[in-house]
Design a protein around this motif. Structure first.
Motif, PDB file in Angstrom:
ATOM      1  N   GLU A   1      -5.552 -13.079   0.146  1.00  0.00           N
ATOM      2  CA  GLU A   1      -5.277 -12.188   0.947  1.00  0.00           C
ATOM      3  C   GLU A   1      -3.943 -12.124   1.662  1.00  0.00           C
TER       4      GLU A   1
ATOM      5  N   THR B   1      -5.696 -14.841   3.368  1.00  0.00           N
ATOM      6  CA  THR B   1      -6.689 -15.797   3.073  1.00  0.00           C
ATOM      7  C   THR B   1      -6.224 -16.523   1.832  1.00  0.00           C
TER       8      THR B   1
ATOM      9  N   ASP C   1      -9.772 -17.791   5.634  1.00  0.00           N
ATOM     10  CA  ASP C   1      -9.513 -16.633   6.009  1.00  0.00           C
ATOM     11  C   ASP C   1      -9.018 -16.679   7.517  1.00  0.00           C
TER      12      ASP C   1
ATOM     13  N   ASP D   1      -3.428 -11.508   8.942  1.00  0.00           N
ATOM     14  CA  ASP D   1      -4.517 -11.841   8.276  1.00  0.00           C
ATOM     15  C   ASP D   1      -4.590 -12.155   6.859  1.00  0.00           C
TER      16      ASP D   1
HETATM   17 MN    MN Z   1      -8.701 -11.762   6.405  1.00  0.00          MN
END
Ligand code: MN
Ligand code: GLY
Ligand code: MN
Length: 463
Positions: free
Chosen positions: A432, A262, A248, A260
């Motif tokens: 993510e 993951t 992440d 951001d």
């Molecule tokens: Mn994250």
């Protein structure tokens, strides 16, 4: 930095919302690591940067709302600074870049604030999160630092949130750039990952990518074989065949906007059939949740719908039992996903979290739940075009949590403990992505989605 007019327009928009008083926006200072001259990477305060643009330490922005004037308080570099740091622009030159003509030495700030207080004017400030800014505000306003929290301006918080949460096309461009660098970070991890190397070798390499192409990481990287620990910052384990590696990680663009992402990958490049089954469930939740995102729906409803997809999948895997609606009403699936589906992202990776999630992710219409799991959802409110969000479902097998629920018979009727216990040691899977809400749905940010299907991940790992 954006063009001068961007910052002038942002301050004018803020003035219109606040309507009276003085707005005081302190920037950040250098933060020493172990002695004053040996600092952490400088990180400007995002609110100051949004309205005043300058990415340097030691500035305070002040807006006089009635007078319609903006001022910057900061000290010019002296010869000593120039000898050690090289020639620096003056405060006035920096002010001109962001449309501020009135610049003053920092020592003048106290007089400005005291004069405003004498005239009974409102001083608007945001909740400080660094001790030196807390102390400075306390001294300037004459309120004990421990009591400042009671005098924070809710009107200013709400006004800042209303402006910062809707991203302009130029901001989306910047987030796209951060996501393109995020793509490079994650594909580098996929190329490097193999049994026998250490987590820190992957972490170091992807943080190098963040530094080469961007302005460093947007939060401490999570690169862990123990992905069941949600924010695991330990990088000391040797990677072992058969394990999963959860990564992440994100970057800040040169203008300070975040990514951001993951991904969870098999250390030896091939998912086992057991890993693949859980992975494909998490991916299904990610894809179907993303398809539900559009303006006008609440993110809480997307979170709850995604929880049902998760619960149905966990039933198919034999880990849960009972009616899906009952499982989610009782929050039983939170044993496997104890966090929210996502959060807003922008200048901060958890955008504006310093202002309070109550104001950023919730409003009068949607209140934060206190239920375990759902209570960790940072963004529950109705979505608007221009919101930037993460979509980050996961499945985790947290031995201590499983043991506690079993012992205390929490949601006992929905959990198949003998089956769940076989997964102890499995780790965790999170997938993510970052999206922007558009007029008719949402768009994943970045030119290309980071490899995500089992076939794409295995191909990116050279298998
Ligand atoms: Mn994250
Ligand atoms: N990177 C922390 C998070 O995903 O919220
Ligand atoms: Mn996130």
């Amino acid at each position: 930095m954006f063009d001068t007019q961007t910052y002038v327009a942002r301050r004018n928009a803020l003035r219109e919302k606040v309507q009276h008083g003085l707005v005081v926006l302190p920037g950040n200072n250098e933060s020493p690591m172990n002695y004053a001259a040996n600092g952490y990477r400088f990180r400007q305060d995002s609110n100051f940067r949004y309205f005043f643009g300058i990415d340097r330490a030691g500035f305070v922005g002040v807006m006089d709302v009635e007078e319609g004037t903006d001022c910057l308080y900061a000290d010019n570099c002296d010869m000593d600074d120039i000898i050690w740091m090289g020639p620096q622009p003056t405060v006035q030159q920096l002010g001109e870049q962001v449309g501020v003509r009135r610049t003053f030495a920092l020592s003048e700030l106290q007089k400005t604030i005291q004069r405003a207080i004498r005239y009974g004017r409102k001083i608007h400030f945001l909740p400080p999160y660094r001790e030196e800014n807390r102390q400075m505000l306390s001294n300037l306003i004459g309120i004990k630092s421990g009591s400042l929290v009671n005098y924070v301006s809710e009107l200013l918080i709400r006004s800042v949130v209303a402006l910062r949460e809707i991203k302009s096309a130029a901001e989306i461009d910047e987030i796209d750039k951060a996501c393109d660098i995020g793509y490079l970070m994650h594909t580098e991890a996929m190329r490097l990952c193999r049994p026998g190397i250490y987590e820190r070798e992957v972490a170091g390499a992807i943080e190098g990518v963040a530094t080469i192409y961007g302005n460093g990481v947007s939060f401490p990287s999570i690169v862990s074989q123990n992905g069941e620990t949600l924010h695991n910052h330990y990088h000391g384990n040797k990677l072992a065949a058969g394990r999963l590696l959860l990564i992440d990680a994100g970057v800040e663009s040169a203008t300070g906007y975040s990514s951001d992402f993951t991904r969870t990958i098999p250390v030896d490049g091939r998912f086992t059939s057991g890993q693949k089954a859980v992975y494909e469930l998490v991916l299904e939740v990610n894809n179907r949740s993303t398809a539900m995102i559009k303006k006008g729906v609440t993110y809480r409803s997307v979170h709850l719908a995604s929880a049902k997809i998760l619960a149905a999948g966990l039933k198919e895997l034999g880990l849960m039992k009972g009616e899906v609606d009952d499982i989610v009403a009782n929050g039983a699936q939170a044993l496997f996903m104890p966090h929210g589906l996502g959060h807003q992202m922008g200048l901060d990776v958890h955008d504006m979290e310093d202002l309070g999630e109550r104001f950023v992710g919730y409003d009068q219409e949607v209140e934060r739940s206190t239920q375990f799991g759902l209570g960790s959802l940072r963004m529950g409110r109705k979505l608007c075009a221009g919101h930037v969000l993460t979509v980050e479902p996961g499945v985790y097998f947290i031995p201590e949590l499983i043991a506690k629920w079993k012992r205390e018979k929490i949601n006992d009727s929905f959990i198949n403990y003998p089956a769940v216990e076989k997964y102890i040691g499995f780790g965790g899977i999170r997938i993510e992505d970052d999206v922007v809400v558009t007029a008719d749905g949402c768009r994943r940010l970045g030119k290309q989605r980071v490899p995500v299907t089992v076939a794409e991940v295995e191909a990116a790992m050279g298998k």
